[in-house]
Design a protein around this motif. Structure first.
Motif, short mmCIF file in Angstrom:
data_model
loop_
_atom_site.label_atom_id
_atom_site.label_comp_id
_atom_site.label_asym_id
_atom_site.label_seq_id
_atom_site.Cartn_x
_atom_site.Cartn_y
_atom_site.Cartn_z
N SER A 225 0.21 12.37 -1.15
CA SER A 225 0.97 11.57 -2.12
C SER A 225 0.92 10.07 -1.83
CB SER A 225 2.41 12.06 -2.18
OG SER A 225 3.00 12.08 -0.91
N PHE A 226 1.37 9.66 -0.66
CA PHE A 226 1.38 8.23 -0.34
C PHE A 226 -0.03 7.67 -0.18
CE2 PHE A 226 5.88 8.84 0.73
CZ PHE A 226 6.41 7.73 0.08
N SER A 227 -0.96 8.54 0.18
CA SER A 227 -2.34 8.08 0.38
C SER A 227 -2.96 7.58 -0.92
CB SER A 227 -3.18 9.23 0.93
OG SER A 227 -2.51 9.79 2.04
N LYS A 228 -2.40 8.01 -2.04
CA LYS A 228 -2.95 7.61 -3.34
C LYS A 228 -2.56 6.19 -3.74
CE LYS A 228 -3.39 12.07 -5.64
NZ LYS A 228 -2.15 12.88 -5.60
N ILE A 229 -1.50 5.65 -3.14
CA ILE A 229 -1.12 4.29 -3.55
C ILE A 229 -1.70 3.26 -2.61
CG2 ILE A 229 0.92 4.72 -4.99
CD1 ILE A 229 2.61 4.34 -2.49
N GLU A 230 -2.15 2.16 -3.21
CA GLU A 230 -2.82 1.13 -2.44
C GLU A 230 -1.81 0.20 -1.79
OE1 GLU A 230 -5.79 -2.57 -3.11
OE2 GLU A 230 -5.43 -1.24 -4.82
N LEU A 231 -1.93 0.05 -0.48
CA LEU A 231 -1.02 -0.84 0.23
C LEU A 231 -1.48 -2.28 0.05
CD1 LEU A 231 -0.57 1.08 3.63
CD2 LEU A 231 0.88 1.20 1.58
N LYS A 232 -0.52 -3.17 -0.17
CA LYS A 232 -0.84 -4.59 -0.28
C LYS A 232 0.40 -5.37 0.16
CE LYS A 232 -2.88 -7.95 -3.37
NZ LYS A 232 -2.07 -8.83 -4.20
N ALA A 233 0.21 -6.25 1.15
CA ALA A 233 1.36 -6.99 1.68
C ALA A 233 1.89 -7.98 0.66
CB ALA A 233 0.96 -7.73 2.96
N GLY A 234 3.21 -8.09 0.59
CA GLY A 234 3.83 -9.04 -0.34
C GLY A 234 5.14 -9.56 0.19
N ASP A 235 5.67 -10.57 -0.48
CA ASP A 235 6.97 -11.18 -0.16
C ASP A 235 7.08 -11.59 1.32
OD1 ASP A 235 9.42 -12.10 -1.12
OD2 ASP A 235 10.48 -10.30 -0.45
N ASP A 236 8.02 -11.02 2.10
CA ASP A 236 8.21 -11.43 3.50
C ASP A 236 7.14 -10.87 4.44
OD1 ASP A 236 10.73 -11.86 2.30
OD2 ASP A 236 11.54 -10.03 3.17
N ALA A 237 6.18 -10.11 3.90
CA ALA A 237 5.17 -9.48 4.76
C ALA A 237 3.82 -10.16 4.60
CB ALA A 237 5.04 -8.01 4.38
N LYS A 238 3.14 -10.39 5.75
CA LYS A 238 1.81 -11.00 5.61
C LYS A 238 0.68 -10.00 5.78
CE LYS A 238 1.88 -13.31 10.15
NZ LYS A 238 1.60 -14.58 10.83
N HIS A 239 0.95 -8.84 6.39
CA HIS A 239 -0.05 -7.78 6.47
C HIS A 239 0.66 -6.45 6.35
CE1 HIS A 239 -3.41 -10.28 7.56
NE2 HIS A 239 -2.71 -10.84 8.53
N VAL A 240 -0.09 -5.44 5.92
CA VAL A 240 0.46 -4.08 5.86
C VAL A 240 -0.63 -3.11 6.29
CG1 VAL A 240 -0.13 -3.80 3.40
CG2 VAL A 240 1.68 -2.40 4.39
N GLN A 241 -0.26 -2.05 6.99
CA GLN A 241 -1.25 -1.03 7.38
C GLN A 241 -0.53 0.25 7.84
OE1 GLN A 241 -2.91 -2.91 11.24
NE2 GLN A 241 -2.34 -0.81 11.83
N TRP A 242 -1.27 1.36 7.84
CA TRP A 242 -0.76 2.57 8.47
C TRP A 242 -0.91 2.37 9.97
CZ3 TRP A 242 1.66 6.58 6.10
CH2 TRP A 242 1.51 6.68 4.71
N MET A 243 0.15 2.62 10.73
CA MET A 243 0.12 2.38 12.18
C MET A 243 0.53 3.65 12.93
SD MET A 243 2.22 -0.54 14.29
CE MET A 243 1.20 -1.89 13.75
N PRO A 244 -0.32 4.12 13.88
CA PRO A 244 0.05 5.31 14.65
C PRO A 244 1.31 5.04 15.48
CG PRO A 244 -2.25 4.67 15.04
CD PRO A 244 -1.61 3.56 14.27
N ILE A 245 2.16 6.06 15.59
CA ILE A 245 3.38 5.93 16.39
C ILE A 245 3.08 6.42 17.81
CG2 ILE A 245 5.81 6.60 16.60
CD1 ILE A 245 5.78 7.09 13.53
N THR A 246 3.11 5.49 18.76
CA THR A 246 2.80 5.82 20.16
C THR A 246 4.05 5.56 21.01
OG1 THR A 246 2.03 3.56 20.49
CG2 THR A 246 0.36 5.19 19.93
#
Ligand code: RP5
Ligand code: MG
Ligand code: MG
Length: 283
Positions: free
Chosen positions: A238-259
């Motif tokens: 489901s979420f994989s279908k929407i395109e991530l794009k940074a906006g407003d207070d964010a300068k980058h966006v990405q999927w990040m592994p939880i370590t």
């Protein structure tokens, strides 16, 4: 004769203002600390916006109060509800300019008085959407949608402040759309479509945390509290279908592994690790 030891200080955010670094054993308000006299600071942008008027998300300075806020309660400002209840405890007060009472941080001294960069006296409520999927299902590595904050450059959950009169479920969706999908940069029609998709994807959330956030903006009289919710995409469809794009207070966006050693803004590492544990992920 012994010179009095100078208290250690550190810069408050990007401002030319120093906060006292309070030793752990002196944090609690009940501990006597006669020399404690931190600077009073409220950021210029909290007092006035670029047009020279007080921003709608901010309270007034106590010297201008005609009515005092309805502390430890749901307040009403211009017909909109503002939550002044702390999830931590019923907070206490100290007296400030104009002999007014202002809230005291329930976690103790922060080495700076006033509101700093925060708009509200007392609790400033936020919401944090933690959107997850499997990065590697066999190895049980979970990942989440992370944004890089413009203010500190740290990676964080794409969360934000609850607007006056707004319900948490709406804040979670709005902030995710603004910061991780750049919804403020598209047409009204496209924004509506994004919102409909997110309404669907955010239908089932699980509460992860509710309470105080150890935010660098916190002061003696103003602090952040949040409600963090997890929205998990088990199939990765489901979420994989929407395109991530940074906006407003964010300068980058990405999927990040939880370590286990993930380093995020404020208390956010604790929140995402808790999510990973809930899904029996490997850290
Ligand atoms: C943090 O600040 C909260 O956990 C939330 O993520 C965030 C809200 O502030 P802004 O992102 O709007 O600056 O304490
Ligand atoms: Mg935001
Ligand atoms: Mg934000």
């Amino acid at each position: 004769y012994k010179a009095k030891a100078e208290a250690k200080t550190a810069a408050y955010g990007k401002y030319n203002v120093l906060r006292i670094v309070v030793a752990n054993e002196l944090l609690d308000w009940s501990i006597s600390y006669p020399d404690y006299n931190p600077v009073y600071f409220t950021a210029p942008g909290v007092l006035k916006d670029s047009k020279g008027v007080k921003p709608i998300w901010a309270d007034d300075e106590p010297i201008n109060w005609t009515l005092t806020p309805n502390w430890n309660a749901i307040d009403e400002i211009n017909g909109h509800k503002v939550n002044r209840i702390s999830y931590e405890k019923t907070y206490d007060f100290e007296t400030t300019e104009g002999d007014q009472r202002v809230p005291l941080n329930p976690r103790g001294r922060r080495g700076i008085r006033g509101r700093g960069e925060l708009g509200r006296w007392g609790p400033n409520h936020a919401a944090d959407p933690i959107v997850t999927r499997w990065a590697d299902r066999e190895k049980r590595i979970l990942e989440f949608v992370a944004i890089q904050r413009r203010d500190t450059g740290e990676w964080a959950i794409p969360g934000g402040m609850v607007d006056a009169g707004e319900v948490i479920s709406e804040t979670l969706k709005r902030e995710f759309c603004e910061e991780a999908l750049a919804s403020l940069e598209v047409s009204d029609e496209e924004r509506k479509q994004l919102k409909e998709k997110i309404d669907e994807l955010f239908a089932n959330g699980e509460e992860i945390y509710k309470g105080y956030v150890d935010d660098p903006r916190n002061t003696d009289n103003a602090w952040m509290e949040t409600e963090a919710y997890n929205f998990h995409d088990e199939e990765g469809s489901s979420f994989s279908k929407i395109e991530l794009k940074a906006g407003d207070d964010a300068k980058h966006v990405q999927w990040m592994p939880i370590t286990s050693d993930i380093k995020l803004y404020a208390s956010h590492s604790d929140f995402v690790r808790k999510v990973a544990q809930r899904h029996n992920a490997n850290l």
